[in-house]
Design a protein around this motif. Structure first.
Motif, PDB file in Angstrom:
ATOM      1  N   ALA A  96       0.871  -1.183   0.000  1.00  7.05           N
ATOM      2  CA  ALA A  96       0.000   0.000   0.000  1.00  7.05           C
ATOM      3  C   ALA A  96       0.904   1.227   0.000  1.00  7.05           C
ATOM      4  O   ALA A  96       1.942   1.247   0.670  1.00  7.05           O
ATOM      5  CB  ALA A  96      -0.919   0.016   1.218  1.00  7.05           C
ATOM      6  N   LYS A  97       0.506   2.258  -0.763  1.00  2.00           N
ATOM      7  CA  LYS A  97       1.355   3.440  -0.904  1.00  2.00           C
ATOM      8  C   LYS A  97       0.510   4.685  -1.102  1.00  2.00           C
ATOM      9  O   LYS A  97      -0.553   4.626  -1.716  1.00  2.00           O
ATOM     10  CB  LYS A  97       2.304   3.269  -2.102  1.00  2.00           C
ATOM     11  CG  LYS A  97       3.320   4.386  -2.280  1.00  2.00           C
ATOM     12  CD  LYS A  97       4.271   4.079  -3.423  1.00  2.00           C
ATOM     13  CE  LYS A  97       5.341   5.145  -3.582  1.00  2.00           C
ATOM     14  NZ  LYS A  97       6.294   4.818  -4.668  1.00  2.00           N
ATOM     15  N   ALA A  98       1.003   5.799  -0.569  1.00  2.00           N
ATOM     16  CA  ALA A  98       0.365   7.103  -0.780  1.00  2.00           C
ATOM     17  C   ALA A  98       1.433   8.101  -1.199  1.00  2.00           C
ATOM     18  O   ALA A  98       2.544   8.106  -0.663  1.00  2.00           O
ATOM     19  CB  ALA A  98      -0.332   7.577   0.487  1.00  2.00           C
ATOM     20  N   GLU A  99       1.114   8.935  -2.187  1.00  4.22           N
ATOM     21  CA  GLU A  99       1.995  10.003  -2.651  1.00  4.22           C
ATOM     22  C   GLU A  99       1.236  11.322  -2.610  1.00  4.22           C
ATOM     23  O   GLU A  99       0.064  11.369  -2.984  1.00  4.22           O
ATOM     24  CB  GLU A  99       2.466   9.757  -4.083  1.00  4.22           C
ATOM     25  CG  GLU A  99       3.435   8.624  -4.267  1.00  4.22           C
ATOM     26  CD  GLU A  99       3.906   8.542  -5.706  1.00  4.22           C
ATOM     27  OE1 GLU A  99       5.122   8.682  -5.941  1.00  4.22           O
ATOM     28  OE2 GLU A  99       3.060   8.361  -6.601  1.00  4.22           O
ATOM     29  N   ALA A 100       1.921  12.387  -2.189  1.00  8.56           N
ATOM     30  CA  ALA A 100       1.271  13.698  -2.114  1.00  8.56           C
ATOM     31  C   ALA A 100       2.210  14.779  -2.624  1.00  8.56           C
ATOM     32  O   ALA A 100       3.408  14.791  -2.294  1.00  8.56           O
ATOM     33  CB  ALA A 100       0.855  14.010  -0.679  1.00  8.56           C
ATOM     34  N   LEU A 106       7.474  28.415  -2.169  1.00  5.51           N
ATOM     35  CA  LEU A 106       8.733  28.272  -2.893  1.00  5.51           C
ATOM     36  C   LEU A 106       8.588  27.290  -4.047  1.00  5.51           C
ATOM     37  O   LEU A 106       8.562  27.676  -5.215  1.00  5.51           O
ATOM     38  CB  LEU A 106       9.830  27.832  -1.929  1.00  5.51           C
ATOM     39  CG  LEU A 106      10.156  28.812  -0.791  1.00  5.51           C
ATOM     40  CD1 LEU A 106      11.199  28.223   0.140  1.00  5.51           C
ATOM     41  CD2 LEU A 106      10.639  30.140  -1.362  1.00  5.51           C
ATOM     42  N   VAL A 107       8.517  26.002  -3.738  1.00  7.51           N
ATOM     43  CA  VAL A 107       8.366  24.957  -4.755  1.00  7.51           C
ATOM     44  C   VAL A 107       7.384  23.916  -4.225  1.00  7.51           C
ATOM     45  O   VAL A 107       7.165  23.827  -3.019  1.00  7.51           O
ATOM     46  CB  VAL A 107       9.722  24.274  -5.080  1.00  7.51           C
ATOM     47  CG1 VAL A 107      10.686  25.243  -5.741  1.00  7.51           C
ATOM     48  CG2 VAL A 107      10.332  23.673  -3.817  1.00  7.51           C
ATOM     49  N   PRO A 108       6.785  23.120  -5.109  1.00  7.46           N
ATOM     50  CA  PRO A 108       5.906  22.057  -4.619  1.00  7.46           C
ATOM     51  C   PRO A 108       6.682  21.035  -3.797  1.00  7.46           C
ATOM     52  O   PRO A 108       7.752  20.561  -4.211  1.00  7.46           O
ATOM     53  CB  PRO A 108       5.356  21.437  -5.909  1.00  7.46           C
ATOM     54  CG  PRO A 108       5.522  22.498  -6.950  1.00  7.46           C
ATOM     55  CD  PRO A 108       6.769  23.235  -6.578  1.00  7.46           C
ATOM     56  N   ALA A 109       6.169  20.708  -2.629  1.00 11.97           N
ATOM     57  CA  ALA A 109       6.777  19.690  -1.781  1.00 11.97           C
ATOM     58  C   ALA A 109       6.207  18.318  -2.148  1.00 11.97           C
ATOM     59  O   ALA A 109       5.098  18.203  -2.677  1.00 11.97           O
ATOM     60  CB  ALA A 109       6.524  19.994  -0.316  1.00 11.97           C
ATOM     61  N   TYR A 110       6.983  17.274  -1.857  1.00 11.32           N
ATOM     62  CA  TYR A 110       6.578  15.909  -2.181  1.00 11.32           C
ATOM     63  C   TYR A 110       6.763  15.024  -0.959  1.00 11.32           C
ATOM     64  O   TYR A 110       7.738  15.163  -0.203  1.00 11.32           O
ATOM     65  CB  TYR A 110       7.431  15.370  -3.335  1.00 11.32           C
ATOM     66  CG  TYR A 110       7.248  13.895  -3.596  1.00 11.32           C
ATOM     67  CD1 TYR A 110       6.192  13.431  -4.367  1.00 11.32           C
ATOM     68  CD2 TYR A 110       8.134  12.963  -3.058  1.00 11.32           C
ATOM     69  CE1 TYR A 110       6.018  12.072  -4.608  1.00 11.32           C
ATOM     70  CE2 TYR A 110       7.974  11.607  -3.285  1.00 11.32           C
ATOM     71  CZ  TYR A 110       6.913  11.169  -4.061  1.00 11.32           C
ATOM     72  OH  TYR A 110       6.749   9.819  -4.291  1.00 11.32           O
ATOM     73  N   ALA A 111       5.841  14.101  -0.748  1.00 11.04           N
ATOM     74  CA  ALA A 111       5.963  13.130   0.334  1.00 11.04           C
ATOM     75  C   ALA A 111       5.327  11.818  -0.103  1.00 11.04           C
ATOM     76  O   ALA A 111       4.336  11.809  -0.838  1.00 11.04           O
ATOM     77  CB  ALA A 111       5.291  13.637   1.605  1.00 11.04           C
ATOM     78  N   SER A 112       5.909  10.710   0.329  1.00  5.69           N
ATOM     79  CA  SER A 112       5.313   9.410   0.053  1.00  5.69           C
ATOM     80  C   SER A 112       5.562   8.481   1.231  1.00  5.69           C
ATOM     81  O   SER A 112       6.566   8.618   1.952  1.00  5.69           O
ATOM     82  CB  SER A 112       5.877   8.783  -1.229  1.00  5.69           C
ATOM     83  OG  SER A 112       7.190   8.328  -1.031  1.00  5.69           O
ATOM     84  N   ALA A 113       4.652   7.551   1.435  1.00  2.65           N
ATOM     85  CA  ALA A 113       4.787   6.538   2.477  1.00  2.65           C
ATOM     86  C   ALA A 113       4.262   5.227   1.908  1.00  2.65           C
ATOM     87  O   ALA A 113       3.259   5.206   1.186  1.00  2.65           O
ATOM     88  CB  ALA A 113       4.013   6.927   3.723  1.00  2.65           C
ATOM     89  N   SER A 114       4.955   4.122   2.217  1.00  3.94           N
ATOM     90  CA  SER A 114       4.520   2.831   1.693  1.00  3.94           C
ATOM     91  C   SER A 114       4.775   1.719   2.697  1.00  3.94           C
ATOM     92  O   SER A 114       5.629   1.832   3.587  1.00  3.94           O
ATOM     93  CB  SER A 114       5.239   2.504   0.372  1.00  3.94           C
ATOM     94  OG  SER A 114       6.621   2.328   0.582  1.00  3.94           O
ATOM     95  N   TYR A 115       4.027   0.647   2.530  1.00  5.67           N
ATOM     96  CA  TYR A 115       4.165  -0.548   3.357  1.00  5.67           C
ATOM     97  C   TYR A 115       4.050  -1.764   2.451  1.00  5.67           C
ATOM     98  O   TYR A 115       3.177  -1.820   1.582  1.00  5.67           O
ATOM     99  CB  TYR A 115       3.068  -0.596   4.422  1.00  5.67           C
ATOM    100  CG  TYR A 115       2.918  -1.952   5.089  1.00  5.67           C
ATOM    101  CD1 TYR A 115       3.837  -2.386   6.040  1.00  5.67           C
ATOM    102  CD2 TYR A 115       1.870  -2.798   4.739  1.00  5.67           C
ATOM    103  CE1 TYR A 115       3.706  -3.628   6.630  1.00  5.67           C
ATOM    104  CE2 TYR A 115       1.737  -4.043   5.332  1.00  5.67           C
ATOM    105  CZ  TYR A 115       2.654  -4.458   6.277  1.00  5.67           C
ATOM    106  OH  TYR A 115       2.527  -5.698   6.855  1.00  5.67           O
TER     107      TYR A 115
END
Length: 291
Positions: A96-100, A106-115
């Motif tokens: 399972a994974k989520a990306e945002a 300033l600039v678009p930030a990125y984050a992701s978490a997965s299991y």
């Protein structure tokens, strides 16, 4: 009857020709040929939901979600069957994974978490195992269509593989990455990705690079040439400092969007392991459907 058939045909054409989508389903299978056995195979499926409609008219169709900075959630499953020296093992890997993508001043930030969770089931009573894997990434789109991200991965058991790495890069490269982390259980990751148009043409180019630093270090490089928005060809290379049978692998791929909503592709990976039964080649077929 003819009216109903005409409406159904029109609906199908509207779906397969759509320039925006919110769901993507992809499947793939790899056939594995190594010195020990020539009948191994994997099968995988992934479903992705995007929180907003993805506009697929901005550039290469394969990179529509990345070009739109489309936040999403995904589920994945991989089945692998391996036979060697009288032992038959079946692996089930769930993920399972989520990306945002988050706008900032300033600039678009990125984050992701997965299991991911892997169940390794030996049909001959040898080496049954299971394990979990967690990963977190933080980064930013530092220039148009140029992502930089760093992350942390925790692997509680070496039987665990990254379900999304298998789908993106193939089982041979995922195995090299898992062997690099090895008994260290914790790893630092870093990667970059860029997609941009080639001036004066209808072509685009993509680059990606990354590393995994665990017990040892893995480096990977990839490039894709989008001959037009529908057709692309790519090449990739991965190498590890770990003491594995296969220390490196190179690959090639081709993908074609029959319509903006339907794509097919093929992959080839060669993981060279000298003086070992793990000298491996894989051939994969994949398909995507968007709606």
């Amino acid at each position: 009857m003819m009216k109903k058939l005409g409406l159904a045909t029109a609906l199908l054409l509207a779906m397969t020709g759509a320039q925006a989508y919110q769901f993507e389903v992809q499947g793939q299978s790899e056939f594995i040929d190594n010195t020990a056995n020539q009948n191994d195979f994997t099968g995988a499926v992934q479903g992705t939901y995007y929180f907003n409609n993805v506009d697929s008219s901005k550039g290469p169709l394969a990179e529509a979600a990345f070009l739109n900075q489309a936040s999403n959630v995904s589920l994945a499953y991989n089945y692998g069957e391996y036979k060697e020296a009288g032992n038959r093992t079946v692996n089930h890997t769930y993920g399972a994974k989520a990306e945002a993508y988050i706008p900032t001043k300033l600039v678009p930030a990125y984050a992701s978490a997965s299991y991911s969770h892997t169940i390794s089931d030996s049909k001959t009573g040898q080496n049954d195992d299971n394990g979990d894997r967690y990963a977190l990434e933080l980064g930013a789109v530092v220039a148009p269509n140029f992502l930089v991200a760093v992350g942390y991965t925790s692997v509680a058991d070496q039987a665990s593989y990254d379900a999304f790495n298998i789908l993106s890069n193939g089982v041979a490269k995922a195995a090299i990455e898992s062997g690099t982390i090895a008994d260290d259980q914790d790893a630092i990751t870093a990667r970059t990705k860029y997609v941009g148009a080639i001036d004066g043409t209808n072509m685009s180019i993509g680059f990606d690079a990354g590393l995994v630093y665990g017990e040892d270090t893995t480096y990977n490089l990839g490039t894709t040439l989008y001959l037009n928005n529908q057709l692309s060809v790519g090449a990739s290379y991965v190498e590890t400092s770990a003491d594995l049978d296969a220390k490196s692998a190179w690959g090639a791929n081709v993908n074609y969007f029959i319509t903006p909503a339907v794509a097919v592709g093929a992959t080839y990976v060669n993981a060279n392991a000298e003086n070992s039964t793990r000298d491996t080649q894989t051939v994969g077929l994949n398909a995507k459907f968007r709606f």
